[in-house]
Design an enzyme around this catalytic site. Structure first.
Site, PDB file in Angstrom:
ATOM      1  CG  HIS A  19      -1.947   1.070   1.256  1.00  0.00           C
ATOM      2  ND1 HIS A  19      -3.119   0.984   1.970  1.00  0.00           N
ATOM      3  CD2 HIS A  19      -1.969   2.289   0.667  1.00  0.00           C
ATOM      4  CE1 HIS A  19      -3.804   2.108   1.821  1.00  0.00           C
ATOM      5  NE2 HIS A  19      -3.118   2.924   1.038  1.00  0.00           N
ATOM      6  CG  HIS A  21      -1.227   6.251  -2.478  1.00  0.00           C
ATOM      7  ND1 HIS A  21      -2.366   6.036  -3.216  1.00  0.00           N
ATOM      8  CD2 HIS A  21      -1.509   5.794  -1.224  1.00  0.00           C
ATOM      9  CE1 HIS A  21      -3.289   5.487  -2.449  1.00  0.00           C
ATOM     10  NE2 HIS A  21      -2.796   5.331  -1.235  1.00  0.00           N
ATOM     11  CG  HIS A 199      -7.617   3.516  -0.510  1.00  0.00           C
ATOM     12  ND1 HIS A 199      -6.924   2.932  -1.533  1.00  0.00           N
ATOM     13  CD2 HIS A 199      -6.711   4.269   0.173  1.00  0.00           C
ATOM     14  CE1 HIS A 199      -5.653   3.306  -1.459  1.00  0.00           C
ATOM     15  NE2 HIS A 199      -5.495   4.116  -0.437  1.00  0.00           N
ATOM     16  CD  GLU A 202      -7.560   6.643   4.546  1.00  0.00           C
ATOM     17  OE1 GLU A 202      -8.048   6.658   3.401  1.00  0.00           O
ATOM     18  OE2 GLU A 202      -6.460   7.186   4.828  1.00  0.00           O
ATOM     19  CG  ASP A 280      -1.642   5.607   2.816  1.00  0.00           C
ATOM     20  OD1 ASP A 280      -1.898   5.343   1.632  1.00  0.00           O
ATOM     21  OD2 ASP A 280      -2.493   6.085   3.603  1.00  0.00           O
ATOM     22  CG  ASP A 281       0.082   8.931   0.761  1.00  0.00           C
ATOM     23  OD1 ASP A 281       0.127   8.964  -0.470  1.00  0.00           O
ATOM     24  OD2 ASP A 281      -0.923   8.533   1.395  1.00  0.00           O
TER      25      ASP A 281
END
Ligand code: HPA
Ligand code: ZN
Length: 341
Positions: A19, A21, A199, A202, A280-281
Site C-alpha cells: 500500500h 502511492h 480503499h 479508512e 501509504d504516503d
C-alpha cells in the site's frame, strides 16, 4: 524488546509493501529540485515551510496538499526520478517486493499524457528488479472524487499498457464517494484482466467495506480499519482470507485514530484477520516501512511472533505466485529462527 534491538530486528525482516502511492513518496527536497528544472514555482518558498504545512486534520486536508505537490511532475524523467528515489529507499530497508499505486488522473487532468507517467514509473521498477532484485506489481488507481465516466476514460488509456499494469485501485476522498459509484468500471477492469483492490473503511463506514467486497469484488482492502465495527464483516473477511493493508503512521497523521496506542492491527491479528502494515504516503506521514513497523510495535508492544505474522501476511496478501509467496514466507521464518538462537 529493547528499542535498538527492535529496530535491528525490523530492519532485517524481508518485507513486502502493498500500500504505497508513488505520488505520496515525493520528498520535499526532490519536489523542489524537479520544480526548479521544470520552471514551476511552488506555493512554499523552502523545504522547511513546505514541511510545516504537513499538519492534517483529516484525509481531505492531506489530499489538497498531495495534489499540489504532484503538479510539478511533468516529464517522463520526473516520474522515473520519483519512483527510483522510493525504490532506493525501500531497498535500504530490506523491502523485497512492492505493489505500487499510481494516480493517472492526477496527471492526465493537467495535460500530462498517460504514457509519460507510466513509462517513467515502469522504467524505474524494471531497473529495481534487475539492480536490487525487488519484484513488483503496478496498480492504477481511479480517483473516487471524480466520476465513473472519467474512470472509464482512464481504463481506456491504460489498455496499450495492459501488460505493465497488474490491477486497479480506488483512492482519494472516501466519504461521499462509496464503492458503488464505480461498480461498472471495476467490472470492466476485471474483464481486461486487472486485479481489483479498493480503499475502504479508512474514514468511511463499514458499509463501504461491504460494498468493496460485494459490488466491486476486490481481493484486498486498503486500510479497512473500520471493519472491527462489524463482527459479521470480520468473519467474512477471515473466511475470504482478505488482506487488509493498514498504514499506521498515516492513520495517526490523518486522525483516523487519535494515537498509535489505539491502532487496531493487534486486535486484527488476534482475531485471525490477514492484517499487514504499509506506508501509504511516506513522504507526508513521517516514515517508510521500517518506521511504520517500529512505531506500531512500540505503541502496541508487539512481540517477535506478531512481527513475523505481519511480514508473512503481507506476502500472503500479495499478488505473487503461490511459489514465490512460499519462498518469501520460508525466508521470513528462517530469519526469525536465527533470532531465537
Ligand atoms: N487515502 C485515500 N486516498 C489516498 C491516500 C489515502 O490514504 N493516499 C493517497 N491517496
Ligand atoms: Zn492509501
Amino acid at each position: 524488546m529493547e528499542k535498538t534491538n527492535l529496530k535491528n530486528i525490523i530492519q532485517g525482516i524481508p518485507k513486502a509493501e502493498l500500500h504505497l502511492h508513488i505520488e505520496g513518496s515525493f520528498e520535499p527536497e526532490l519536489m523542489f529540485q524537479i520544480a526548479k528544472r521544470n520552471n514551476i514555482s511552488l506555493a512554499y518558498d523552502s523545504v522547511e515551510s513546505l514541511k510545516k504545512a504537513y499538519k492534517f486534520n483529516n484525509l481531505q486536508e492531506f489530499l489538497d496538499i498531495y495534489y499540489i505537490g504532484a503538479q510539478v511532475l511533468i516529464n517522463e524523467q520526473d516520474f522515473y526520478d520519483l519512483t527510483w528515489a522510493y525504490l532506493t529507499k525501500v531497498n535500504s530497508e530490506n523491502v523485497v517486493h512492492v505493489e505500487v499505486f499510481f494516480d493517472p488522473q492526477t496527471h492526465t487532468d493537467r495535460g500530462v499524457p498517460f504514457d509519460v507517467v507510466i513509462k517513467g514509473i515502469y522504467r524505474a521498477l524494471e531497473k529495481a528488479k534487475s539492480e536490487f532484485n525487488i519484484s513488483y506489481k503496478l496498480i492504477m488507481s481511479y480517483l473516487r472524487h471524480l466520476s465513473e465516466a472519467e474512470a472509464f476514460k482512464t481504463l481506456e488509456s491504460s489498455i496499450p499498457y495492459k501488460d505493465w499494469i497488474d490491477g486497479v485501485g480506488l483512492d482519494s476522498s472516501e466519504l461521499g464517494n462509496p464503492p458503488n459509484k464505480f461498480e461498472n468500471v471495476f467490472k470492466a477492469s476485471a474483464e481486461q484482466g486487472y486485479k481489483l483492490v479498493a480503499h475502504a473503511g479508512e474514514e468511511g463506514p463499514v458499509e463501504y467495506i461491504w460494498e468493496a467486497i460485494n459490488l466491486l469484488n476486490v481481493d484486498r482492502i486498503d486500510h479497512g480499519n473500520r471493519c472491527l465495527d462489524d463482527e459479521k464483516l470480520v468473519q467474512v473477511l477471515i473466511e475470504k482470507k482478505m488482506g487488509l493493508t493498514l498504514c499506521p503512521l498515516s492513520n495517526v497523521e490523518l486522525k483516523v485514530i487519535q494515537k498509535m496506542e489505539e491502532h487496531p492491527v493487534l486486535k486484527m491479528l488476534e482475531k485471525g484477520l490477514l492484517a499487514t502494515i504499509h506506508s501509504d504516503d511516506p513522504a507526508y506521514f513521517g516514515g517508510y516501512m521500517n518506521a511504520n513497523y517500529l512505531e506500531t510495535a512500540k505503541a502496541l508492544g508487539l512481540n517477535k511472533d506478531h512481527l513475523m505474522q505481519l511480514a508473512i501476511n503481507a506476502f500472503e496478501a500479495s499478488w505473487l505466485s503461490t511459489e514465490d509467496k512460499q519462498q518469501h514466507i520460508t525466508e521470513v521464518k528462517e530469519y526469525f529462527k536465527t533470532l531465537h538462537s
